[in-house]
Motif scaffolding. Structure first.
Motif, PDB file in Angstrom:
ATOM      1  N   LYS A 175       0.819  -1.207   0.000  1.00 15.70           N
ATOM      2  CA  LYS A 175       0.000   0.000   0.000  1.00 15.70           C
ATOM      3  C   LYS A 175       0.853   1.258   0.000  1.00 15.70           C
ATOM      4  CE  LYS A 175      -3.400   2.495   2.802  1.00 15.70           C
ATOM      5  NZ  LYS A 175      -4.179   2.486   4.073  1.00 15.70           N
ATOM      6  N   ASP A 176       2.018   1.197   0.680  1.00 15.58           N
ATOM      7  CA  ASP A 176       2.852   2.391   0.843  1.00 15.58           C
ATOM      8  C   ASP A 176       4.130   2.394   0.007  1.00 15.58           C
ATOM      9  OD1 ASP A 176       1.140   3.509   2.841  1.00 15.58           O
ATOM     10  OD2 ASP A 176       2.005   2.120   4.309  1.00 15.58           O
ATOM     11  N   LEU A 177       4.530   1.257  -0.523  1.00 12.51           N
ATOM     12  CA  LEU A 177       5.818   1.143  -1.201  1.00 12.51           C
ATOM     13  C   LEU A 177       5.642   0.833  -2.690  1.00 12.51           C
ATOM     14  CD1 LEU A 177       8.959   0.918  -1.006  1.00 12.51           C
ATOM     15  CD2 LEU A 177       8.615  -1.529  -0.580  1.00 12.51           C
ATOM     16  N   ALA A 178       6.367   1.570  -3.533  1.00  3.22           N
ATOM     17  CA  ALA A 178       6.320   1.333  -4.979  1.00  3.22           C
ATOM     18  C   ALA A 178       7.730   1.365  -5.552  1.00  3.22           C
ATOM     19  CB  ALA A 178       5.453   2.386  -5.663  1.00  3.22           C
ATOM     20  N   LEU A 179       7.956   0.531  -6.568  1.00  2.00           N
ATOM     21  CA  LEU A 179       9.223   0.470  -7.283  1.00  2.00           C
ATOM     22  C   LEU A 179       8.957   0.668  -8.768  1.00  2.00           C
ATOM     23  CD1 LEU A 179      10.675  -2.726  -5.561  1.00  2.00           C
ATOM     24  CD2 LEU A 179      11.241  -0.356  -5.000  1.00  2.00           C
ATOM     25  N   SER A 180       9.858   1.385  -9.452  1.00  2.00           N
ATOM     26  CA  SER A 180       9.693   1.594 -10.892  1.00  2.00           C
ATOM     27  C   SER A 180      11.055   1.702 -11.555  1.00  2.00           C
ATOM     28  CB  SER A 180       8.867   2.863 -11.171  1.00  2.00           C
ATOM     29  OG  SER A 180       9.502   4.010 -10.631  1.00  2.00           O
ATOM     30  N   ALA A 181      11.074   1.429 -12.866  1.00  2.00           N
ATOM     31  CA  ALA A 181      12.313   1.516 -13.641  1.00  2.00           C
ATOM     32  C   ALA A 181      11.962   1.823 -15.090  1.00  2.00           C
ATOM     33  CB  ALA A 181      13.102   0.216 -13.543  1.00  2.00           C
ATOM     34  N   ALA A 182      12.881   2.484 -15.792  1.00  2.00           N
ATOM     35  CA  ALA A 182      12.666   2.826 -17.204  1.00  2.00           C
ATOM     36  C   ALA A 182      14.020   2.917 -17.900  1.00  2.00           C
ATOM     37  CB  ALA A 182      11.902   4.133 -17.337  1.00  2.00           C
TER      38      ALA A 182
ATOM     39  N   SER B 284      23.201  11.792 -24.341  1.00  2.00           N
ATOM     40  CA  SER B 284      23.809  10.461 -24.264  1.00  2.00           C
ATOM     41  C   SER B 284      23.022   9.480 -25.123  1.00  2.00           C
ATOM     42  CB  SER B 284      23.863   9.987 -22.810  1.00  2.00           C
ATOM     43  OG  SER B 284      22.586  10.075 -22.227  1.00  2.00           O
ATOM     44  N   GLN B 285      23.588   8.296 -25.324  1.00  2.00           N
ATOM     45  CA  GLN B 285      22.929   7.289 -26.164  1.00  2.00           C
ATOM     46  C   GLN B 285      21.860   6.526 -25.384  1.00  2.00           C
ATOM     47  OE1 GLN B 285      25.645   4.571 -28.032  1.00  2.00           O
ATOM     48  NE2 GLN B 285      24.123   3.816 -29.476  1.00  2.00           N
ATOM     49  N   HIS B 286      22.106   6.301 -24.095  1.00  2.00           N
ATOM     50  CA  HIS B 286      21.156   5.584 -23.253  1.00  2.00           C
ATOM     51  C   HIS B 286      20.893   6.393 -21.992  1.00  2.00           C
ATOM     52  CE1 HIS B 286      21.763   1.769 -25.514  1.00  2.00           C
ATOM     53  NE2 HIS B 286      23.006   2.223 -25.631  1.00  2.00           N
ATOM     54  N   ILE B 287      19.645   6.392 -21.513  1.00  2.00           N
ATOM     55  CA  ILE B 287      19.319   6.950 -20.215  1.00  2.00           C
ATOM     56  C   ILE B 287      18.472   5.929 -19.463  1.00  2.00           C
ATOM     57  CG2 ILE B 287      19.526   9.400 -20.773  1.00  2.00           C
ATOM     58  CD1 ILE B 287      16.565   9.519 -21.314  1.00  2.00           C
ATOM     59  N   VAL B 288      18.725   5.803 -18.161  1.00  2.00           N
ATOM     60  CA  VAL B 288      18.000   4.834 -17.340  1.00  2.00           C
ATOM     61  C   VAL B 288      17.545   5.519 -16.053  1.00  2.00           C
ATOM     62  CG1 VAL B 288      19.256   2.853 -18.262  1.00  2.00           C
ATOM     63  CG2 VAL B 288      20.102   4.014 -16.210  1.00  2.00           C
ATOM     64  N   LYS B 289      16.499   4.960 -15.451  1.00  4.74           N
ATOM     65  CA  LYS B 289      15.977   5.481 -14.192  1.00  4.74           C
ATOM     66  C   LYS B 289      15.461   4.324 -13.346  1.00  4.74           C
ATOM     67  CE  LYS B 289      11.833   6.580 -13.307  1.00  4.74           C
ATOM     68  NZ  LYS B 289      10.447   7.100 -13.217  1.00  4.74           N
ATOM     69  N   ALA B 290      15.772   4.354 -12.048  1.00  2.86           N
ATOM     70  CA  ALA B 290      15.208   3.407 -11.086  1.00  2.86           C
ATOM     71  C   ALA B 290      14.760   4.214  -9.870  1.00  2.86           C
ATOM     72  CB  ALA B 290      16.221   2.357 -10.691  1.00  2.86           C
ATOM     73  N   LYS B 291      13.573   3.886  -9.330  1.00  2.00           N
ATOM     74  CA  LYS B 291      13.006   4.720  -8.273  1.00  2.00           C
ATOM     75  C   LYS B 291      12.279   3.891  -7.233  1.00  2.00           C
ATOM     76  CE  LYS B 291       9.909   8.667  -7.579  1.00  2.00           C
ATOM     77  NZ  LYS B 291       9.086   9.686  -8.247  1.00  2.00           N
ATOM     78  N   LEU B 292      12.461   4.277  -5.984  1.00  2.00           N
ATOM     79  CA  LEU B 292      11.707   3.728  -4.863  1.00  2.00           C
ATOM     80  C   LEU B 292      10.916   4.871  -4.250  1.00  2.00           C
ATOM     81  CD1 LEU B 292      12.951   1.352  -2.079  1.00  2.00           C
ATOM     82  CD2 LEU B 292      11.841   3.502  -1.475  1.00  2.00           C
ATOM     83  N   ALA B 293       9.600   4.690  -4.087  1.00  2.00           N
ATOM     84  CA  ALA B 293       8.736   5.711  -3.487  1.00  2.00           C
ATOM     85  C   ALA B 293       7.980   5.115  -2.317  1.00  2.00           C
ATOM     86  CB  ALA B 293       7.743   6.245  -4.531  1.00  2.00           C
ATOM     87  N   TYR B 294       7.814   5.915  -1.254  1.00  2.00           N
ATOM     88  CA  TYR B 294       7.157   5.426  -0.040  1.00  2.00           C
ATOM     89  C   TYR B 294       6.224   6.500   0.512  1.00  2.00           C
ATOM     90  CZ  TYR B 294       6.528   3.150   4.485  1.00  2.00           C
ATOM     91  OH  TYR B 294       5.976   2.534   5.571  1.00  2.00           O
ATOM     92  N   GLY B 295       5.010   6.090   0.857  1.00  2.00           N
ATOM     93  CA  GLY B 295       4.039   7.000   1.459  1.00  2.00           C
ATOM     94  C   GLY B 295       3.989   6.807   2.957  1.00  2.00           C
ATOM     95  N   PHE B 296       4.206   7.879   3.720  1.00  2.00           N
ATOM     96  CA  PHE B 296       4.256   7.782   5.188  1.00  2.00           C
ATOM     97  C   PHE B 296       2.851   7.867   5.795  1.00  2.00           C
ATOM     98  CE2 PHE B 296       8.303   9.557   3.786  1.00  2.00           C
ATOM     99  CZ  PHE B 296       9.189   8.690   4.400  1.00  2.00           C
TER     100      PHE B 296
END
Length: 307
Positions: free
Chosen positions: A266-273, A295-307
């Motif tokens: 419910k509070d934790l999400a993970l994403s990548a692109a 650049s030739q490649h771009i990447v993203k990874a993210k952790l989000a949390y709701g308190f």
């Protein structure tokens, strides 16, 4: 190496769009301006990969995120950039989110026949989002986003040899639009953004600053394959100019790539692109890609949390 500086600016433009909001089931919107942004079903802003949805935190809701952004690839040799961002987001007013953040990054470049260059940066900023249209009441969600940030720079990557820069400042203006295309399943997003950059180079400019800007236009589709899991596909176009708001064009690049989002709890999400440059052109440089400004490649990874 202007590639690294431009790559960092590209990551800043992308990172400014990555708010720490999590999906929240909200009450039906009341037909008044202060609550027109509320949705019956909240949509996480990160389901669209590098692009961003329109939702903001509820009043009084606090959330946080950790984001890694990377850029890789050069025309002659190798180059890589890395940026870590920590952000807190708070629903300060109806339809308004305020999000201070801190970031730190490092970059490396090695061109054939030249010595390797290294650089680092650290800084912070504040992001303000105002959602002025809601999907339930208007059929489309729309949010204006403003991010202001400053960074201290070190190393030989930030300017010509012997004339490196010590600081950089950015103002990033963005518009995030999204729409539910198939109820509960398919969503679309359109992003427009402009990053205005000032980098101090008193040795070269009477004003003391080199000026540049980067325009971004992005579109994305996100599909919910099972509850809480989205896959996305997107197309992003960047154009870089020699002034803080357009000017003479220095180069352009078009990217495409996939993304994934997982609402783990419910509070934790993970994403990548991940996006790869499909086409581009740098001013005065031959070739079908712009690897001078981007650049030739771009990447993203993210952790989000709701308190």
């Amino acid at each position: 190496m202007k590639f690294i500086a431009a790559s960092i600016a590209t990551l800043a433009l992308i990172s400014s769009a990555q708010a720490a909001d999590l999906p929240i089931h909200k009450p039906a919107p009341a037909p008044v301006a202060a609550t027109a942004c509320l949705e019956k079903n909240g949509l996480a802003t990160d389901v669209f990969g590098f692009n961003t949805g329109s939702d903001v935190n509820d009043v009084g809701a606090l959330s946080g995120s950790l984001t890694y952004g990377g850029s890789f690839g050069a025309r002659n040799g190798s180059a890589d950039g890395h940026l870590a961002t920590a952000q807190l987001s708070y629903g300060a007013f109806p339809c308004v989110k305020i999000g201070p953040y801190l970031f730190a990054g490092a970059a490396n470049s090695k061109a054939y026949g030249f010595n390797a260059l290294h650089g680092s940066q650290y800084g912070g900023g504040i992001e303000v989002k105002y959602k002025f249209l809601g999907r339930d009441t208007h059929g489309v969600g729309a949010t204006f986003d403003l991010a202001l940030q400053g960074a201290a720079l070190s190393g030989g990557l930030y300017g010509p040899p012997g004339l490196r820069s010590d600081s950089s400042w950015d103002a990033v203006y963005s518009l995030f639009l999204d729409k539910e295309l198939i109820a509960g399943k398919l969503y679309g997003a359109l992003n427009l953004g402009m990053d205005s950059n000032w980098t101090d180079m008193p040795q070269l400019f009477k004003s003391g600053y080199a000026r540049a800007s980067t325009l971004r236009i992005g579109a994305s589709l996100a599909y919910q394959i099972i509850d809480g899991v989205f896959i996305s596909a997107e197309l992003d176009h960047f154009r870089r100019y020699d002034a803080v708001f357009f000017g003479d064009e220095l180069g352009y690049a078009t990217y495409a790539g996939p993304g994934i989002y997982w609402q783990a709890t419910k509070d934790l999400a993970l994403s990548a692109a991940w996006d790869i440059q499909l086409s581009g052109k740098a001013k005065g440089v031959p070739g079908n890609l712009d690897l001078s400004d981007f650049s030739q490649h771009i990447v993203k990874a993210k952790l989000a949390y709701g308190f």
